[in-house]
Motif scaffolding. Structure first.
Motif, mmCIF file in Angstrom:
data_model
loop_
_atom_site.group_PDB
_atom_site.id
_atom_site.type_symbol
_atom_site.label_atom_id
_atom_site.label_comp_id
_atom_site.label_asym_id
_atom_site.label_seq_id
_atom_site.Cartn_x
_atom_site.Cartn_y
_atom_site.Cartn_z
ATOM 1 N N VAL A 94 -2.482 12.748 0.675
ATOM 2 C CA VAL A 94 -2.091 11.438 1.189
ATOM 3 C C VAL A 94 -3.316 10.635 1.619
ATOM 4 O O VAL A 94 -3.442 9.437 1.310
ATOM 5 C CB VAL A 94 -1.097 11.595 2.353
ATOM 6 C CG1 VAL A 94 -0.826 10.246 3.015
ATOM 7 C CG2 VAL A 94 0.210 12.205 1.864
ATOM 8 N N LEU B 100 0.833 -1.208 0.000
ATOM 9 C CA LEU B 100 0.000 0.000 0.000
ATOM 10 C C LEU B 100 0.865 1.255 0.000
ATOM 11 O O LEU B 100 0.586 2.215 -0.748
ATOM 12 C CB LEU B 100 -0.925 -0.001 1.217
ATOM 13 C CG LEU B 100 -2.042 -1.051 1.236
ATOM 14 C CD1 LEU B 100 -2.771 -1.024 2.578
ATOM 15 C CD2 LEU B 100 -3.029 -0.819 0.101
ATOM 16 N N ALA B 101 1.917 1.258 0.830
ATOM 17 C CA ALA B 101 2.805 2.424 0.892
ATOM 18 C C ALA B 101 3.505 2.639 -0.444
ATOM 19 O O ALA B 101 3.666 3.781 -0.895
ATOM 20 C CB ALA B 101 3.831 2.232 2.009
ATOM 21 N N LEU C 88 -6.642 1.832 -0.718
ATOM 22 C CA LEU C 88 -7.193 0.835 0.199
ATOM 23 C C LEU C 88 -8.474 0.218 -0.370
ATOM 24 O O LEU C 88 -8.685 -1.005 -0.249
ATOM 25 C CB LEU C 88 -7.479 1.483 1.554
ATOM 26 C CG LEU C 88 -7.735 0.539 2.737
ATOM 27 C CD1 LEU C 88 -6.536 -0.368 2.958
ATOM 28 C CD2 LEU C 88 -8.041 1.342 3.991
ATOM 29 N N ILE D 17 0.870 4.117 -2.889
ATOM 30 C CA ILE D 17 0.551 5.505 -2.554
ATOM 31 C C ILE D 17 1.719 6.428 -2.915
ATOM 32 O O ILE D 17 1.543 7.471 -3.552
ATOM 33 C CB ILE D 17 0.207 5.624 -1.060
ATOM 34 C CG1 ILE D 17 -1.092 4.875 -0.756
ATOM 35 C CG2 ILE D 17 0.078 7.088 -0.648
ATOM 36 C CD1 ILE D 17 -1.375 4.713 0.732
ATOM 37 N N GLY E 21 -4.592 7.412 -0.200
ATOM 38 C CA GLY E 21 -4.572 6.244 0.685
ATOM 39 C C GLY E 21 -5.910 5.529 0.725
ATOM 40 O O GLY E 21 -5.970 4.297 0.630
#
Length: 374
Positions: free
Chosen positions: A281, A245-246, A289, A249, A285
């Protein structure tokens, strides 16, 4: 008390295109009756919605109020309430609403109302604003400005992070409400994220989504992935999820140049920049998600369709039960998200911005880039 010559007070909701216009149109269906009931005395109201980009090129509340004033004079409207989904700032404060009792107009910024129950909060704010502007005018002082104004009911209630703010002498507004404190900051942030509609990110990134789906489909039938998924503990699966995920993003923000740079060195400019970057962010995010959850669901359905319990047992020495389906789908979603991050490189910067931001926010950032280029 303001009443037009026909005995009907004309209220115009001047709304920025996209979400503010949609919200104003929903309000207009019930607003006349609600205003008539609350105002009483046989008053009648006619509510019209005008959609136009009145915030184009500026975020200064005073400039916007003058634009609204000019528009009101040209059309001879009784009361004007302008709605925008841009966050407005003045004198270091986050503006919720500016009112001019003299000219019977108001400017309402939607982000400070928060991200939950936005339609209800906006309707209440508009109702209270119109009733204030349509009611008896407050006595004025030597300079022609109202001496005092009672608070706007629940709009600036005891539990709301909204209070009266400073107004410059040269500004058209004579009353301003601002959002303050940590709760006010979080409300504005939530409202900005809501305006960006992060759930639209995944459908807007078709190439990245196609790459993620293809990666997931291949990984689901790969025996090495089966063995890895069966051997990984829950903490490692969580680490894989957070890492993917990081990566997604960070890649989207860096590749599409979504990170906002401060226009100046003042503390106010830095705080505003931090707010915009925080909204970016959080928006990206949430969008990623949602995409991750969708990939998990799709991978689970695909695994239920293609996996054979005997083959899986022979290769992993683990029976294929519900836990194994869930673990594999979870791990494959992380792999697919990394594939989607690589696939997002095929998307144009404009496509990513269109998926990540509201229409007004896109125009605002485009204007900033043009100014930087000049």
């Amino acid at each position: 008390m303001l009443v037009s010559s026909q005995g009907v007070t004309v209220v115009v909701l001047l709304a920025d295109p996209d979400a503010p216009t949609e919200m104003a149109q929903r309000m207009a269906r019930t607003l006349p009756d609600r205003l008539a009931v609350k105002c009483g005395q046989g008053r009648r109201f006619d509510v019209e919605v005008v959609s136009e980009p009145f915030t184009a090129g500026t975020e200064d509340p005073a400039t916007l109020m003058r634009r609204i004033m000019d528009r009101q004079r040209a059309e001879d409207w009784d009361i004007v309430v302008a709605l925008t989904d841009l966050p407005l700032h003045s004198h270091g404060h986050k503006v919720v609403v500016d009112l001019s009792h003299e000219h019977c107009l108001a400017l309402l910024s939607l982000p400070p109302l928060g991200g939950l129950r936005l339609q209800t909060r906006a309707r209440r704010a508009v109702e209270e604003t119109v009733l204030r502007l349509a009611g008896p005018q407050t006595a004025t002082g030597a300079e022609g400005a109202p001496r005092s104004h009672p608070p706007l009911g629940s709009f600036a209630g005891r539990l709301a992070p909204v209070h009266a703010g400073p107004v410059g002498e040269e500004e058209p507004a004579d009353l301003r409400y601002v959002a303050g404190g940590p709760r006010g900051y979080l409300r504005v942030l939530a409202g900005m994220v809501r305006a960006n509609r992060p759930w639209r990110l995944a459908p807007g990134l078709s190439k990245a989504l196609a790459a993620a789906l293809a990666t997931g489909a291949v990984a689901t039938v790969n025996s090495t992935v089966w063995s890895l998924a069966a051997s990984l503990s829950a903490p490692r699966l969580v680490i894989a999820m957070v890492g993917s995920l990081a990566l997604m993003i960070g890649w989207l923000i860096v590749d599409a140049q979504l990170w906002h740079r401060a226009a100046g060195d003042s503390p106010e400019a830095r705080k505003r920049t931090a707010l915009y970057n925080a909204s970016t962010v959080v928006t990206v995010g949430i969008g990623v998600l949602v995409c991750y959850a969708g990939l998990m669901a799709i991978n689970l359905v695909w695994a239920l369709f293609v996996l054979n319990d005997r083959v899986f047992l022979s290769l992993t020495r683990t029976p294929l039960h519900a836990t194994e389906y869930w673990t594999l789908s979870w791990f494959v979603a992380s792999i697919a998200t990394v594939g989607g991050a690589l696939g997002s490189g095929l998307e144009s910067d404009e496509a990513i911005r269109a998926a990540a931001y509201s229409k007004r926010e896109q125009e605002r950032r485009s204007a900033l880039r043009d100014n930087d280029g000049d």
